[in-house]
Design an enzyme around this catalytic site. Structure first.
Site, PDB file in Angstrom:
ATOM      1  N   ASP A 484      24.732 -95.791  40.099  1.00 57.97           N
ATOM      2  CA  ASP A 484      24.057 -95.373  41.333  1.00 57.97           C
ATOM      3  C   ASP A 484      22.980 -96.388  41.736  1.00 57.97           C
ATOM      4  O   ASP A 484      22.573 -97.247  40.928  1.00 57.97           O
ATOM      5  CB  ASP A 484      23.430 -93.984  41.096  1.00 57.97           C
ATOM      6  CG  ASP A 484      23.333 -93.150  42.365  1.00 57.97           C
ATOM      7  OD1 ASP A 484      23.436 -93.711  43.466  1.00 57.97           O
ATOM      8  OD2 ASP A 484      23.126 -91.922  42.245  1.00 57.97           O
ATOM      9  N   ASP A 559      27.103 -88.865  50.153  1.00 55.86           N
ATOM     10  CA  ASP A 559      26.554 -87.664  49.514  1.00 55.86           C
ATOM     11  C   ASP A 559      26.896 -86.428  50.323  1.00 55.86           C
ATOM     12  O   ASP A 559      26.629 -85.308  49.903  1.00 55.86           O
ATOM     13  CB  ASP A 559      25.022 -87.777  49.402  1.00 55.86           C
ATOM     14  CG  ASP A 559      24.616 -88.558  48.163  1.00 55.86           C
ATOM     15  OD1 ASP A 559      25.486 -88.845  47.323  1.00 55.86           O
ATOM     16  OD2 ASP A 559      23.419 -88.874  48.032  1.00 55.86           O
TER      17      ASP A 559
HETATM   18  C1  DGJ Z   1      22.804 -89.993  44.552  1.00 57.18           C
HETATM   19  C2  DGJ Z   1      24.279 -89.821  44.344  1.00 57.18           C
HETATM   20  O1  DGJ Z   1      24.971 -90.170  45.488  1.00 57.18           O
HETATM   21  C3  DGJ Z   1      24.534 -88.380  43.918  1.00 57.18           C
HETATM   22  O2  DGJ Z   1      25.918 -88.152  43.811  1.00 57.18           O
HETATM   23  C4  DGJ Z   1      23.838 -88.138  42.621  1.00 57.18           C
HETATM   24  O3  DGJ Z   1      24.406 -88.945  41.624  1.00 57.18           O
HETATM   25  C5  DGJ Z   1      22.353 -88.426  42.768  1.00 57.18           C
HETATM   26  N1  DGJ Z   1      22.117 -89.728  43.333  1.00 57.18           N
HETATM   27  C6  DGJ Z   1      21.665 -88.324  41.432  1.00 57.18           C
HETATM   28  O4  DGJ Z   1      20.351 -88.697  41.488  1.00 57.18           O
END
Ligand code: DGJ
Length: 749
Positions: A484, A559
């Protein structure tokens, strides 16, 4: 064209299968080759159904001659010839389609290269010097008329119908030379007007918004100044002719840049109707100094051409990415069905809780169980812990082993979330190394999500990141990292001056060196752990490009997991990237972003458009939901290979409120699957019947509906009927959806 030397052609290995089912690609076109004509000083690159030709003009400059549909083997083009001055205000440089223009010689349009020489000269006169072909790559060397600058241009044609171009700028002198702007390539469209282009923009939670607009006189720019690819714009373009190009027909010139740092793409139409598309490093805040003998290589800028419409342009890119870009190339492993608990449990991950979820996930048919954020350091929220990559023993008292062993005993493999390039100020890592973050000394710095960016351009930071990841993967049975990256750069300072190791301008090299180190960590990790798979996530789709996709097997496009919004986002995404790399989860309702509530089946069928995952809180799913989930994952497994590696046809557009249909056809033509969605029923109208594409009109197909009650038609239907009339799905009311599997009877030998 007289050929003095010819590089070997390599046959496109699925061409016969494609032709057998009536696709517009013919065998002679499905090859790649490099042809060098040393007498005329012309080079021809053939890639799939595209030819690209350039030559040397009477000023010794390289000039684009042709980019379009495949030329016949003996085709001869008019020789490169500099265009005349239009007026004293528009000299020939403006309307000569230069292949890689240095700033100078009267060029007022976007240059590919701009350098500052130590003697104060700021212009370039790039003359042809030599060319060689090695390992399927053509290299053409240009040299400045008087300055010690050499520019190496590279061309690599791929049989899938894509040509990669990039450059290397070399300082051949003794004094340092400063690059102010360096593009990978300029692509010149056939001279004329009436073009329209499509591009993708967005924001967090709303990436992949597709736009189309006429190309008009002037420059249109998409870019990232954020240090990474960005949610706000993606480095992809597709150009068609306004009067001619549709989803299924007409010319399309398309391309994408493979770079995961700041980038810029300029689509510029000069007043004289010469459209140029230039992309590479973003010149904003950019500087790169070449000491004597040093070079800078630019990212790959990939492009292709088809005369069969926008859908075919996307399919060419999909196949190219699978066979030539993704780490498993030329035949990447199928994406497993993932479970991820982020939306279910947030930071509240514990041994017991994850084991309970894993038990339910396994029963659903999940193949990979992933623990997301929260398992390490003092991570209770996003306020603290990033950088401290040890297991939090309050949450996992016995380390990760019991969870991993349990997951493995259920027949799934195990993955874990990391955010290696970031640090919370509230972390041991930051307390120990406050100088490791990007920022300007003694200046206010901006935190985003309470975190700062580690300066990966530093060798000590690079070593730290590689070492902790290598240890994590070596000491645990980890098959997968979700990598991430949850913020952009704001104050990209690198304090080389206090360290006595560089100037303020040298510090701007962070834009290049950071990303190079990121790639090198990913490459080294994969080399050392060949079975490891990696997902590129950046708070959703903030780092998706052909640079990162060389090292990561899949990406998290957004997201936003609302099935309604995903219909739009995934349509945009698949214009540029393969559905194989597109992870999509089934999550709970009401949706956390838009409060929509759509049925479980609808959510599954939307998530099946790419690499299916599940992200709901399974402990709250009823037995009926779990049973329905198991039925749908098992349906997905029967069509997974067609979805992930087949040919994708958007039969309609996609939006949150209108009926849409998307179809996938297996590469060998043996299977096809159609998904239908009806978010709303407008005016009580029947669900539209849309003609299918990409089937064999002479074949018969057995129709296997997911829901017998939703299919109104015969059990066996001819391809010609399916492609002439379509297939009748009985979708009714709000949030209805279904899918139909088509099996070709008596597949071609
Ligand atoms: C952002 C990601 O896109 C989410 O899926 C998740 O992993 C969060 N970060 C976790 O902090």
């Amino acid at each position: 064209m007289t050929r003095n030397s010819r590089q070997s052609s390599s046959c496109f290995h699925v061409v016969l299968a494609l032709c057998g089912i009536g696709l517009p690609i013919c065998p002679s076109a499905a090859q790649n080759s490099i042809t060098v004509d040393k007498t005329r000083l012309e080079w021809r690159l053939d890639a799939g159904e595209m030819s690209y030709v350039f030559g040397v003009n009477e000023h010794s400059a390289l000039q684009s001659l042709y980019w379009g549909t495949r030329l016949s083997a003996d085709a001869e083009l008019p020789k490169a010839h500099i265009a005349p001055d239009r007026a004293s205000f528009d000299l020939s440089a403006t309307n000569t389609p230069l292949e890689y223009a240095g700033w100078g010689e009267g060029l007022p349009v976007e240059p590919a290269l701009k350098v500052d020489s130590p003697d104060g000269n700021r212009t370039l006169i790039l003359n042809y010097s030599s060319s060689t072909v090695k390992d399927g790559v053509l290299e053409v060397v240009l040299k400045d008329a008087t300055e010690p600058v050499a520019v190496h241009l590279f061309y690599q044609p791929f049989a899938q119908g894509v040509l990669a171009r990039w450059s290397r700028i070399e300082n051949t002198g003794q004094q340092p030379l400063r690059i102010e702007q360096a593009a990978s390539a300029t692509w010149n469209l056939p001279r004329g007007s009436g073009y329209a282009w499509s591009w993708l923009t967005g924001q967090w939670g709303a990436e992949w918004q597709l736009h189309t607009a006429p190309i008009v006189s002037g420059a249109q720019v998409i870019e990232s100044r954020r240090g990474s690819t960005s949610h706000q714009a993606n480095p992809w373009f597709a150009v068609g002719r306004q009067q001619e190009t549709t989803e299924t027909a007409g010319p399309v010139w398309f391309g994408e840049l493979g770079w995961s740092g700041s980038w810029r793409m300029t689509v510029e139409d000069s007043a004289l109707e010469q459209v140029r598309i230039t992309a590479g490093y973003n010149p904003f805040d950019f500087s790169y100094t070449l000491k004597a003998g040093e070079s800078l290589e630019t990212p790959r800028f990939y492009a292709g051409f088809t005369s069969h419409g926008e859908g075919e342009a996307s399919r060419i890119l999909h196949r190219f990415q699978r066979e030539a870009i993704l780490p498993g190339r030329p035949d990447p492993r199928p994406r497993p069905i993932i479970y991820n608990s982020w939306e279910a449990t947030g930071f509240d991950v514990t041994e017991q809780g994850q084991i309970a979820l894993a038990d339910k996930a396994a029963k659903l048919g999940v193949e990979r169980f992933v623990i997301d954020d929260g398992w390490f350091g003092q991570r209770k929220s996003d306020n603290a812990g990033l950088g401290d990559w040890y297991v939090n023993t309050t949450k996992f008292p016995h380390g990760l082993k019991p969870v991993i062993d349990h997951v493995r005993s259920l027949g799934m493999d195990f993955g874990i979330w990391v955010e290696p390039e970031m640090v919370n100020p509230d972390s041991d890592l930051y307390r120990k190394h406050p100088d490791w973050v990007l920022n300007f000394p003694n200046r206010q710095r901006t935190e985003a999500r309470q975190q700062l960016v580690l300066n990966l351009a530093r060798e000590d930071v690079r070593a730290f990141v590689f070492d902790f990841l290598d240890k994590l993967v070596s000491e645990n049975d980890i098959a997968f990292l979700k990598w991430d990256y949850n913020r952009n750069w704001t104050e990209p300072g690198w304090d080389l001056q206090s360290a006595g190791s560089g100037t303020a301008n040298d510090a701007k090299e962070v834009y290049v060196r950071y990303v190079q180190n990121l790639y090198s960590i990913l490459a080294e990790l994969r080399r050392k752990h060949p079975k490891l798979e990696i997902e590129s996530c950046s708070g959703g789709g903030g780092r998706v490009d052909l640079g990162i996709l060389r090292y990561t097997d899949e990406v998290w496009p957004s997201d936003n997991t609302s099935a309604l919004d995903r219909l739009v986002l995934q349509n945009g995404f698949t214009h540029a990237y393969t559905p194989e790399a597109m992870v999509a989860w089934v999550t709970d309702v009401p949706d956390y972003l838009n409060t929509s509530t759509v049925p479980l089946k609808f959510r599954f069928l939307v998530a099946m458009q790419g690499a299916l995952g599940i992200g709901g809180n399974l402990s709250k799913w009823t037995p009926e939901m779990l049973e329905e989930g198991a039925r749908l994952t098992s349906f997905y497994k029967t069509v997974r290979s067609t979805i992930q590696t087949g040919r994708l046809y958007w039969l309609t557009g996609a939006d949150q409120g209108s009926p849409s249909q998307v179809e996938y056809v297996a590469q060998d033509g043996s299977q096809a699957v159609l998904f239908g969605y009806q978010p709303l029923q407008h005016y009580g109208l029947e669900y539209p019947q849309v003609a299918l594409q990409g089937l064999d009109p002479n074949a018969q197909y057995r129709v296997r509906p997911l829901d017998a009650a939703k299919y109104m038609g015969d059990p066996v239907v001819s391809g010609s009927v399916l492609m002439g009339l379509g297939l009748r799905l009985d979708l009714r009311g709000v949030s209805d959806s279904s899918a139909v599997l088509l099996e070709r009877i008596d597949p071609p030998k």
